[in-house]
Design an enzyme around this catalytic site. Structure first.
Site, PDB file in Angstrom:
ATOM      1  N   GLU A  96       0.838  -1.195   0.000  1.00  0.00           N
ATOM      2  CA  GLU A  96       0.000   0.000   0.000  1.00  0.00           C
ATOM      3  C   GLU A  96       0.877   1.250   0.000  1.00  0.00           C
ATOM      4  O   GLU A  96       1.849   1.309   0.727  1.00  0.00           O
ATOM      5  CB  GLU A  96      -0.913  -0.023   1.236  1.00  0.00           C
ATOM      6  N   LYS A 103       8.274  -1.610  -2.492  1.00  0.00           N
ATOM      7  CA  LYS A 103       7.630  -0.859  -1.413  1.00  0.00           C
ATOM      8  C   LYS A 103       8.682  -0.261  -0.474  1.00  0.00           C
ATOM      9  O   LYS A 103       8.621   0.922  -0.120  1.00  0.00           O
ATOM     10  CB  LYS A 103       6.665  -1.779  -0.655  1.00  0.00           C
ATOM     11  N   CYS A 107       6.342   4.308   9.245  1.00  0.00           N
ATOM     12  CA  CYS A 107       6.947   3.489   8.191  1.00  0.00           C
ATOM     13  C   CYS A 107       8.315   3.900   7.684  1.00  0.00           C
ATOM     14  O   CYS A 107       9.141   3.037   7.424  1.00  0.00           O
ATOM     15  CB  CYS A 107       5.967   3.371   7.030  1.00  0.00           C
TER      16      CYS A 107
HETATM   17  P1  NAD Z   1      -1.841  -0.592  12.553  1.00  0.00           P
HETATM   18  O1  NAD Z   1      -1.023  -0.899  13.744  1.00  0.00           O
HETATM   19  O2  NAD Z   1      -2.627   0.674  12.496  1.00  0.00           O
HETATM   20  O3  NAD Z   1      -2.892  -1.791  12.315  1.00  0.00           O
HETATM   21  C1  NAD Z   1      -2.563  -3.128  12.369  1.00  0.00           C
HETATM   22  C2  NAD Z   1      -3.715  -3.881  13.012  1.00  0.00           C
HETATM   23  O4  NAD Z   1      -3.455  -5.288  12.889  1.00  0.00           O
HETATM   24  C3  NAD Z   1      -3.905  -3.618  14.502  1.00  0.00           C
HETATM   25  O5  NAD Z   1      -5.209  -3.121  14.727  1.00  0.00           O
HETATM   26  C4  NAD Z   1      -3.691  -4.994  15.166  1.00  0.00           C
HETATM   27  O6  NAD Z   1      -4.539  -5.222  16.268  1.00  0.00           O
HETATM   28  C5  NAD Z   1      -4.022  -5.940  14.027  1.00  0.00           C
HETATM   29  N1  NAD Z   1      -3.451  -7.282  14.180  1.00  0.00           N
HETATM   30  C6  NAD Z   1      -2.173  -7.623  14.513  1.00  0.00           C
HETATM   31  N2  NAD Z   1      -2.044  -8.970  14.518  1.00  0.00           N
HETATM   32  C7  NAD Z   1      -3.246  -9.484  14.180  1.00  0.00           C
HETATM   33  C8  NAD Z   1      -3.734 -10.814  13.997  1.00  0.00           C
HETATM   34  N3  NAD Z   1      -2.929 -11.869  14.137  1.00  0.00           N
HETATM   35  N4  NAD Z   1      -5.024 -10.974  13.649  1.00  0.00           N
HETATM   36  C9  NAD Z   1      -5.844  -9.915  13.485  1.00  0.00           C
HETATM   37  N5  NAD Z   1      -5.437  -8.633  13.628  1.00  0.00           N
HETATM   38  C10 NAD Z   1      -4.153  -8.429  13.967  1.00  0.00           C
HETATM   39  O7  NAD Z   1      -0.852  -0.701  11.313  1.00  0.00           O
HETATM   40  P2  NAD Z   1      -0.969   0.080   9.913  1.00  0.00           P
HETATM   41  O8  NAD Z   1      -0.439   1.457  10.053  1.00  0.00           O
HETATM   42  O9  NAD Z   1      -2.322  -0.142   9.342  1.00  0.00           O
HETATM   43  O10 NAD Z   1       0.108  -0.727   9.059  1.00  0.00           O
HETATM   44  C11 NAD Z   1      -0.133  -2.060   8.626  1.00  0.00           C
HETATM   45  C12 NAD Z   1       0.913  -2.412   7.593  1.00  0.00           C
HETATM   46  O11 NAD Z   1       0.785  -1.565   6.444  1.00  0.00           O
HETATM   47  C13 NAD Z   1       2.355  -2.266   8.053  1.00  0.00           C
HETATM   48  O12 NAD Z   1       3.123  -3.275   7.479  1.00  0.00           O
HETATM   49  C14 NAD Z   1       2.770  -0.923   7.482  1.00  0.00           C
HETATM   50  O13 NAD Z   1       4.166  -0.863   7.239  1.00  0.00           O
HETATM   51  C15 NAD Z   1       2.017  -0.888   6.178  1.00  0.00           C
HETATM   52  N6  NAD Z   1       1.720   0.456   5.672  1.00  0.00           N
HETATM   53  C16 NAD Z   1       1.280   1.433   6.513  1.00  0.00           C
HETATM   54  C17 NAD Z   1       0.938   2.684   6.006  1.00  0.00           C
HETATM   55  C18 NAD Z   1       0.469   3.798   6.903  1.00  0.00           C
HETATM   56  O14 NAD Z   1       0.355   4.899   6.422  1.00  0.00           O
HETATM   57  N7  NAD Z   1       0.185   3.568   8.166  1.00  0.00           N
HETATM   58  C19 NAD Z   1       0.997   2.904   4.641  1.00  0.00           C
HETATM   59  C20 NAD Z   1       1.428   1.877   3.806  1.00  0.00           C
HETATM   60  C21 NAD Z   1       1.774   0.654   4.341  1.00  0.00           C
HETATM   61  C1  UGA Z   2       4.597   7.520   3.741  1.00  0.00           C
HETATM   62  C2  UGA Z   2       4.590   7.499   2.219  1.00  0.00           C
HETATM   63  O1  UGA Z   2       4.407   8.829   1.730  1.00  0.00           O
HETATM   64  C3  UGA Z   2       3.477   6.591   1.695  1.00  0.00           C
HETATM   65  O2  UGA Z   2       3.557   6.521   0.285  1.00  0.00           O
HETATM   66  C4  UGA Z   2       3.647   5.213   2.295  1.00  0.00           C
HETATM   67  O3  UGA Z   2       2.595   4.369   1.895  1.00  0.00           O
HETATM   68  C5  UGA Z   2       3.638   5.323   3.805  1.00  0.00           C
HETATM   69  O4  UGA Z   2       4.717   6.198   4.218  1.00  0.00           O
HETATM   70  C6  UGA Z   2       3.864   4.018   4.496  1.00  0.00           C
HETATM   71  O5  UGA Z   2       4.421   3.101   3.940  1.00  0.00           O
HETATM   72  O6  UGA Z   2       3.487   4.017   5.661  1.00  0.00           O
HETATM   73  P1  UGA Z   2       3.200   8.726   5.647  1.00  0.00           P
HETATM   74  O7  UGA Z   2       4.320   8.294   6.526  1.00  0.00           O
HETATM   75  O8  UGA Z   2       1.820   8.432   6.062  1.00  0.00           O
HETATM   76  O9  UGA Z   2       3.380   8.098   4.186  1.00  0.00           O
HETATM   77  O10 UGA Z   2       3.290  10.308   5.422  1.00  0.00           O
HETATM   78  P2  UGA Z   2       4.228  11.237   4.515  1.00  0.00           P
HETATM   79  O11 UGA Z   2       3.380  12.258   3.890  1.00  0.00           O
HETATM   80  O12 UGA Z   2       5.118  10.477   3.634  1.00  0.00           O
HETATM   81  O13 UGA Z   2       5.112  11.963   5.607  1.00  0.00           O
HETATM   82  C7  UGA Z   2       6.099  11.269   6.356  1.00  0.00           C
HETATM   83  C8  UGA Z   2       6.874  12.255   7.212  1.00  0.00           C
HETATM   84  O14 UGA Z   2       7.729  13.051   6.397  1.00  0.00           O
HETATM   85  C9  UGA Z   2       5.986  13.229   7.975  1.00  0.00           C
HETATM   86  O15 UGA Z   2       6.507  13.429   9.274  1.00  0.00           O
HETATM   87  C10 UGA Z   2       6.080  14.489   7.155  1.00  0.00           C
HETATM   88  O16 UGA Z   2       5.844  15.645   7.900  1.00  0.00           O
HETATM   89  C11 UGA Z   2       7.519  14.417   6.681  1.00  0.00           C
HETATM   90  N1  UGA Z   2       7.765  15.193   5.452  1.00  0.00           N
HETATM   91  C12 UGA Z   2       7.167  14.848   4.284  1.00  0.00           C
HETATM   92  C13 UGA Z   2       8.624  16.277   5.498  1.00  0.00           C
HETATM   93  O17 UGA Z   2       9.190  16.613   6.552  1.00  0.00           O
HETATM   94  N2  UGA Z   2       8.849  16.983   4.353  1.00  0.00           N
HETATM   95  C14 UGA Z   2       8.272  16.654   3.170  1.00  0.00           C
HETATM   96  O18 UGA Z   2       8.530  17.348   2.160  1.00  0.00           O
HETATM   97  C15 UGA Z   2       7.410  15.567   3.139  1.00  0.00           C
END
Ligand code: NAD
Ligand code: UGA
Length: 465
Positions: free
Chosen positions: A163, A222, A278
């Site tokens: 994602e 990713k 992340c």
């Molecule tokens: P999160 O902590 O918000 O959510 C994860 C959820 O999974 C929790 O609610 C937890 O209770 C649940 N969980 C854990 N083990 C479980 C199990 N065995 N069965 C059922 N539920 C279970 O995490 P997130 O931010 O949504 O991130 C999830 C993944 O997506 C990570 O690998 C992260 O790197 C990736 N990712 C996150 C973002 C972001 O912006 N947060 C963006 C892209 C990718």
């Molecule tokens: C980031 C990536 O942008 C997503 O594409 C990815 O899916 C995600 O990580 C993930 O894998 O979790 P996110 O961490 O939610 O998303 O937010 P960003 O907008 O990327 O910002 C990350 C951090 O960088 C923030 O603290 C933001 O303030 C900082 N940032 C961003 C800066 O300081 N300067 C910039 O120009 C941009």
């Protein structure tokens, strides 16, 4: 191609919740069930009052309102959801390991493994299992092995579909994704699975934006995407330090280089440092993988992005201390913002946590205001660091829901999150309430220097002398 009618997602977090809400909205004929072991989280997703959803994300409330109870369901019954779904997304957390081999760098895959074992135990017919979580390259191999060896003789096709949404813009990012990446085996059944998942995204995204690759390229891409994005922030932050010494202005430098279409203008905003769940985790994971293959120079190269980010946070805190006459002991410093960026209630790895920690080490008194983050989250962040006892954290750091009253007799304000509302405050009134000289340390480059100095503030902005 077989029409998909039921899918589920394990993990109702920042990715699972918004992603599945959008799929449910765009694919009304598909029943989407989001499951989690965290009862409180599921209850919040099911709350009648949509302001109580566990995640704050612009546009999310409306998505959930349009679909929940129709074709979108939230539940803790993980086994039932696995049993009845044709496609199972795994979207659980994959944090940095805090123990054992790879501690502090490698991704902790225990939640992923638990999911795989659960799917293996429950599945009675063929399934497509989708890695939505961010995972180290070649994780699909481990998942496949678990599924094939403990399963019930059914066929599992593993896809990688990382994602790319960013928090704060998740719904917009999902609806209008630059690309969707789908990695799968290069076999006939692998191709069928890739096409089945592509068809879901094809409900709203043009074909050209749905990229199919092999599993390993998808998993690795990713980590690489996040590493490249974070690298840009660290690159511009390294230049911000130089700007402060040379009378150059980092915004002007960003603009000047960003106009080069080969460089591009995005992700060049200098700040107190990147946060979020992340960037750091994924780069550390990349570093760990490179090192485990003996690629020392590759590992060192990417690790420098993290080193620069830590430097930026430390530099910001040290500047506050030196500017406030080399002591902040007993001084009241108000934090505007705690979330790692605006429009989210997520605080994971937020720069604010580390700036607070450095100032508390010098016995400062901190008062935090954030429009969306709850006090319990702020204290949990500080307690998790473990620098001082929970009692000490609560004695030295307080939380308020009134940003203006907060500044009464404050020595300084530190802007840690770029919330829009901070720009519309009555800064003349704020100036009146503060002790003089009144300092503002703008870690987000949010406010205008001339205007702030016009009010009488001693104003420090990252990347300007
Ligand atoms: P999160 O902590 O918000 O959510 C994860 C959820 O999974 C929790 O609610 C937890 O209770 C649940 N969980 C854990 N083990 C479980 C199990 N065995 N069965 C059922 N539920 C279970 O995490 P997130 O931010 O949504 O991130 C999830 C993944 O997506 C990570 O690998 C992260 O790197 C990736 N990712 C996150 C973002 C972001 O912006 N947060 C963006 C892209 C990718
Ligand atoms: C980031 C990536 O942008 C997503 O594409 C990815 O899916 C995600 O990580 C993930 O894998 O979790 P996110 O961490 O939610 O998303 O937010 P960003 O907008 O990327 O910002 C990350 C951090 O960088 C923030 O603290 C933001 O303030 C900082 N940032 C961003 C800066 O300081 N300067 C910039 O120009 C941009």
């Amino acid at each position: 191609m077989k029409k998909i009618t039921k899918i589920c997602c394990i993990g109702a977090g920042y990715v699972g919740g918004p992603t599945m809400s959008v799929i449910a909205k765009q694919c009304p004929e598909i029943k989407v069930t989001v499951v989690d072991i965290n009862q409180k989280r599921i209850d919040q997703w099911n709350d009648n009052d949509l302001d109580n959803l566990p995640i704050y994300e612009p546009g999310l409330k409306e998505m959930v309102e349009a679909t929940r109870g129709k074709n979108l369901f939230f539940s803790t019954d993980v086994d039932k959801a696995i049993d009845e779904s044709e496609i199972i997304f795994i979207s659980v957390n994959t944090p940095t390991k805090t123990y054992g081999k790879g501690k502090g760098q490698a991704a902790d895959l225990k939640f992923i493994e638990l999911c795989a074992r659960n799917i293996a135990k429950v599945a009675k017919d063929d399934k497509i299992v989708v890695e939505k979580s961010t995972l180290p390259v070649r994780t699909a191999e481990a998942i496949k092995s678990i599924l094939d060896n403990t399963g019930n003789g059914v066929n599992f096709e593993i896809l990688s579909n990382p994602e790319f949404l960013a928090e704060g813009t998740a719904i917009e990012d999902l609806l209008n994704a630059d690309r969707v990446l789908i990695g799968g085996q290069e076999t006939a059944s692998g191709q069928q699975a890739k096409d089945a998942l592509s068809a879901i995204y094809g409900h709203w995204l043009p074909k050209e934006r749905i990229l199919q690759t092999n599993v390993w390229s998808s998993e690795l891409s990713k980590l690489v995407a996040n590493a490249f994005l974070a690298q840009r922030v660290s690159s511009i932050n390294s230049i911000s330090a130089l700007c402060e010494r040379t009378d150059a202005n980092v915004a002007e430098v960003s603009r000047a280089i960003g106009f080069d279409s080969r460089i591009g203008s995005k992700f060049l905003n200098s700040s107190v440092g990147f946060g979020g769940s992340c960037f750091q985790k994924d780069i550390l994971n990349l570093v760990y993988i490179a090192r485990s293959f003996g690629l020392q120079e590759v590992a060192d190269y990417w690790e420098q992005v993290i080193i620069m980010n830590d430097y930026q946070k430390r530099r910001f805190a040290e500047n506050i201390i030196t500017t406030l006459y080399n002591t902040v002991s007993g001084k009241k410093i108000v934090f505007y913002g705690w979330a790692f960026k605006k429009d989210t209630n997520d605080t994971r790895e937020s720069a604010a946590i580390y700036v607070a920690d450095a100032l508390l080490e010098e016995n400062a008194e901190i008062l935090v205001y954030d429009p969306k983050v709850k006090a319990e989250t702020i204290y949990a962040d500080m307690d998790y660091l473990g620098t001082r006892s929970p009692e000490e954290n609560r004695r030295l750091l307080k939380v308020t829901d009134n940003a203006i009253e907060a500044v009464e007799n404050a020595h300084a304000i530190a802007v840690l999150t770029e919330w829009d509302e901070f720009k519309s405050y009555d800064w003349a009134e704020i100036y009146q309430k503060m002790l003089k000289p009144a300092f503002v340390f703008d870690g987000r480059r949010l406010l205008d220097k001339t205007t702030m100095e016009g009010f009488g503030f001693k104003y420090y902005k990252i990347g300007e002398s």
